[in-house]
Scaffold this motif. Structure first.
Motif, PDB file in Angstrom:
ATOM      1  N   GLY A  93       0.785  -1.227   0.000  1.00 25.25           N
ATOM      2  CA  GLY A  93       0.000   0.000   0.000  1.00 25.25           C
ATOM      3  C   GLY A  93       0.817   1.277   0.000  1.00 25.25           C
ATOM      4  N   GLU A  94       2.136   1.161  -0.099  1.00 22.34           N
ATOM      5  CA  GLU A  94       2.983   2.352  -0.063  1.00 22.34           C
ATOM      6  C   GLU A  94       3.966   2.328  -1.230  1.00 22.34           C
ATOM      7  N   ASN A  95       4.398   3.500  -1.605  1.00 24.14           N
ATOM      8  CA  ASN A  95       5.373   3.620  -2.694  1.00 24.14           C
ATOM      9  C   ASN A  95       6.783   3.696  -2.125  1.00 24.14           C
ATOM     10  N   GLU A  96       7.188   2.620  -1.463  1.00 25.14           N
ATOM     11  CA  GLU A  96       8.509   2.616  -0.844  1.00 25.14           C
ATOM     12  C   GLU A  96       9.094   1.211  -0.865  1.00 25.14           C
ATOM     13  N   LEU A  97      10.364   1.125  -1.261  1.00 30.41           N
ATOM     14  CA  LEU A  97      11.124  -0.105  -1.185  1.00 30.41           C
ATOM     15  C   LEU A  97      12.006  -0.055   0.051  1.00 30.41           C
ATOM     16  N   VAL A  98      11.959  -1.114   0.856  1.00 29.80           N
ATOM     17  CA  VAL A  98      12.732  -1.142   2.090  1.00 29.80           C
ATOM     18  C   VAL A  98      13.677  -2.339   2.073  1.00 29.80           C
ATOM     19  N   CYS A  99      14.718  -2.247   2.870  1.00 25.94           N
ATOM     20  CA  CYS A  99      15.673  -3.341   3.020  1.00 25.94           C
ATOM     21  C   CYS A  99      15.222  -4.228   4.173  1.00 25.94           C
ATOM     22  N   ASP A 100      14.815  -5.456   3.851  1.00 25.82           N
ATOM     23  CA  ASP A 100      14.403  -6.397   4.881  1.00 25.82           C
ATOM     24  C   ASP A 100      15.585  -7.153   5.470  1.00 25.82           C
ATOM     25  N   GLY A 101      16.708  -7.120   4.778  1.00 24.09           N
ATOM     26  CA  GLY A 101      17.902  -7.787   5.269  1.00 24.09           C
ATOM     27  C   GLY A 101      19.094  -7.412   4.421  1.00 24.09           C
ATOM     28  N   LEU A 102      20.221  -7.169   5.060  1.00 18.56           N
ATOM     29  CA  LEU A 102      21.471  -6.867   4.360  1.00 18.56           C
ATOM     30  C   LEU A 102      22.508  -7.868   4.849  1.00 18.56           C
ATOM     31  N   PHE A 103      23.065  -8.624   3.918  1.00 18.56           N
ATOM     32  CA  PHE A 103      23.958  -9.728   4.282  1.00 18.56           C
ATOM     33  C   PHE A 103      25.285  -9.568   3.559  1.00 18.56           C
ATOM     34  N   TYR A 104      26.353  -9.782   4.281  1.00 18.50           N
ATOM     35  CA  TYR A 104      27.677  -9.688   3.665  1.00 18.50           C
ATOM     36  C   TYR A 104      27.996 -10.961   2.897  1.00 18.50           C
ATOM     37  N   HIS A 105      28.585 -10.760   1.732  1.00 20.38           N
ATOM     38  CA  HIS A 105      28.952 -11.866   0.841  1.00 20.38           C
ATOM     39  C   HIS A 105      30.436 -11.710   0.542  1.00 20.38           C
ATOM     40  N   PRO A 106      31.221 -12.752   0.648  1.00 14.10           N
ATOM     41  CA  PRO A 106      32.679 -12.591   0.631  1.00 14.10           C
ATOM     42  C   PRO A 106      33.279 -12.187  -0.709  1.00 14.10           C
ATOM     43  N   ASN A 107      32.575 -12.392  -1.837  1.00 11.69           N
ATOM     44  CA  ASN A 107      33.199 -12.172  -3.142  1.00 11.69           C
ATOM     45  C   ASN A 107      32.253 -11.448  -4.098  1.00 11.69           C
ATOM     46  N   GLU A 108      32.807 -11.036  -5.245  1.00 13.07           N
ATOM     47  CA  GLU A 108      32.008 -10.397  -6.294  1.00 13.07           C
ATOM     48  C   GLU A 108      30.938 -11.350  -6.810  1.00 13.07           C
ATOM     49  N   ILE A 109      29.700 -10.875  -6.908  1.00  9.23           N
ATOM     50  CA  ILE A 109      28.580 -11.716  -7.311  1.00  9.23           C
ATOM     51  C   ILE A 109      28.307 -11.504  -8.801  1.00  9.23           C
ATOM     52  N   TRP A 110      28.465 -12.586  -9.576  1.00  4.28           N
ATOM     53  CA  TRP A 110      28.261 -12.531 -11.025  1.00  4.28           C
ATOM     54  C   TRP A 110      26.967 -13.206 -11.457  1.00  4.28           C
ATOM     55  N   ASP A 111      26.369 -13.958 -10.585  1.00 10.02           N
ATOM     56  CA  ASP A 111      25.088 -14.603 -10.885  1.00 10.02           C
ATOM     57  C   ASP A 111      24.382 -14.824  -9.558  1.00 10.02           C
ATOM     58  N   LEU A 112      23.080 -14.549  -9.526  1.00  9.20           N
ATOM     59  CA  LEU A 112      22.288 -14.727  -8.315  1.00  9.20           C
ATOM     60  C   LEU A 112      20.908 -15.215  -8.717  1.00  9.20           C
ATOM     61  N   LYS A 113      20.450 -16.312  -8.097  1.00 10.74           N
ATOM     62  CA  LYS A 113      19.123 -16.862  -8.363  1.00 10.74           C
ATOM     63  C   LYS A 113      18.452 -17.196  -7.031  1.00 10.74           C
ATOM     64  N   SER A 114      17.175 -16.874  -6.943  1.00  7.93           N
ATOM     65  CA  SER A 114      16.387 -17.224  -5.767  1.00  7.93           C
ATOM     66  C   SER A 114      15.747 -18.587  -5.967  1.00  7.93           C
ATOM     67  N   CYS A 115      15.723 -19.384  -4.916  1.00  7.37           N
ATOM     68  CA  CYS A 115      15.090 -20.700  -4.975  1.00  7.37           C
ATOM     69  C   CYS A 115      13.584 -20.527  -5.168  1.00  7.37           C
ATOM     70  N   PRO A 116      12.975 -21.204  -6.145  1.00  8.32           N
ATOM     71  CA  PRO A 116      11.550 -21.001  -6.420  1.00  8.32           C
ATOM     72  C   PRO A 116      10.601 -21.651  -5.419  1.00  8.32           C
ATOM     73  N   PHE A 117      11.117 -22.485  -4.503  1.00  9.26           N
ATOM     74  CA  PHE A 117      10.212 -23.154  -3.557  1.00  9.26           C
ATOM     75  C   PHE A 117      10.533 -22.863  -2.098  1.00  9.26           C
ATOM     76  N   ASP A 118      11.599 -22.121  -1.815  1.00  8.73           N
ATOM     77  CA  ASP A 118      11.932 -21.743  -0.434  1.00  8.73           C
ATOM     78  C   ASP A 118      12.498 -20.331  -0.464  1.00  8.73           C
TER      79      ASP A 118
END
Length: 351
Positions: A53-78
């Motif tokens: 209901g609002e026009n705002e994007l928020v950060c629900d979590g910020l996680f450190y990742h050790p290396n440069e990310i060249w590909d990222l995919k979210s699991c479709p069932f979890d």
């Protein structure tokens, strides 16, 4: 039709970035994961959510990742699982991660690395999850090989089931998994697109002589794919007749880097490229008497297919993702780390 961005901007990414993914398994909200690509700093994965209901994007979590990310995919069932392909000074790797329970914490705890996909000896390009529903397999692609893995996230284990070699092909670069057939994938090389049968780990068909950057299956129409190509922009193909494309959509002035079918509206496609633009297409294809798609079979084939071009960006756009929770929304990620959420509702009447 040209137009700047009227979307919602998320400015939380501090570093350059290429990868954004819809969190399909989060059925309750419009949520995305974005990963950064900083050479010198510790990289980050941002869990980004649209407030209802609002026009705002928020950060629900910020996680450190050790290396440069060249590909990222979210699991479709979890919704708490995702994969990354990353590079360090020692080479390339791929892992599956688990987002910890956040419980409203202001400082996010560490990601849990469930397992590495560590059988690769060549440069890893991408990880593929079967896009529809729960599946106990994932795929990883490096420059010369395709690996099929059996995964068990609860036991934090991954085991290679089979491997296909592409030594005769020039440089595997990426691919997509057919949502209509979990035994079929499309794999991109420098000069062609090859279709693989995962049961035999053999190539079944190919589109030759095309410099393809991305491929995406239409989730609603079997046998229809879109390719993003350097010289031709977007092309639509019928897998039953690959000699000629169904339709050309040459809408970018520089390299076309990504193409994505809408998860609900089968004729809507996004494309993005290094010309700092995102294009929204209404890509209609007709049907001939044999049931095959044909570029001239639709009475509306003369309509202008470009619905809008979003041009309010200052850098190349490598990442685009539809929201599966609300298919009228999409997020784009430019290389300078700017995430923009746009609504296509003004264009749905054309649909």
């Amino acid at each position: 039709m040209q137009g700047g961005s009227t979307g919602i901007v998320y400015g939380g990414l501090k570093y350059q970035a290429r990868c954004i993914a819809d969190v399909r398994a989060d059925a309750g909200s419009t949520t995305f994961l974005a990963g950064t690509l900083s050479l010198k700093e510790e990289n980050e994965v941002h869990l980004i959510r649209l407030l209802p209901g609002e026009n705002e994007l928020v950060c629900d979590g910020l996680f450190y990742h050790p290396n440069e990310i060249w590909d990222l995919k979210s699991c479709p069932f979890d919704h708490r699982l995702f994969s990354t392909v990353y590079t360090s000074g020692e080479g390339y790797g791929a892992s599956v991660w688990k987002i910890p329970e956040l419980y409203g914490q202001s400082n996010s705890p560490q990601l849990e690395e469930l397992f590495k996909l560590d059988e690769h000896t060549a440069k890893i390009r991408c990880v593929l999850w079967w896009p529809l529903g729960k599946h106990d397999k994932i795929i990883s692609i490096d420059e010369r090989n395709i690996f099929l893995w059996n995964i068990d996230p609860s036991n934090k284990s991954a085991k290679v089931v089979s491997q296909g070699s592409a030594d005769m092909l020039p440089n595997l670069r990426g691919g997509a998994w057919d949502p209509h057939n979990h035994n079929s994938i499309a794999a991109i090389t420098d000069s062609s697109l090859h279709f693989w049968d995962l049961r035999s780990m053999k190539r079944s068909n190919a589109i030759e002589h095309a410099h393809i950057r991305d491929v995406d299956y239409n989730p609603k129409k079997q046998n229809i794919i879109a390719t993003a190509e350097d010289e031709f922009g977007i092309r639509l193909w019928d897998l039953r007749m690959l000699k000629h494309p169904l339709k050309d959509l040459p809408g970018h002035s520089h390299w076309t880097w990504a193409a994505r079918h809408n998860p609900e509206y089968d004729e809507l496609i996004l494309s993005a490229g290094t010309d700092s633009a995102v294009n929204l297409w209404l890509a209609k294809v007709g049907t001939d008497e044999s049931g095959l798609e044909s570029p001239s079979g639709s009475p509306n084939s003369q309509e202008e297919p470009l619905l809008n071009s979003y041009t309010d960006y200052e850098d190349s756009i490598y990442g685009i993702a539809w929201s599966s929770h609300d298919p009228s929304l999409f997020a784009s990620l430019s290389y300078d780390g700017r995430v923009v959420l746009e609504s296509i509702k003004p264009y749905l009447q054309r649909k």
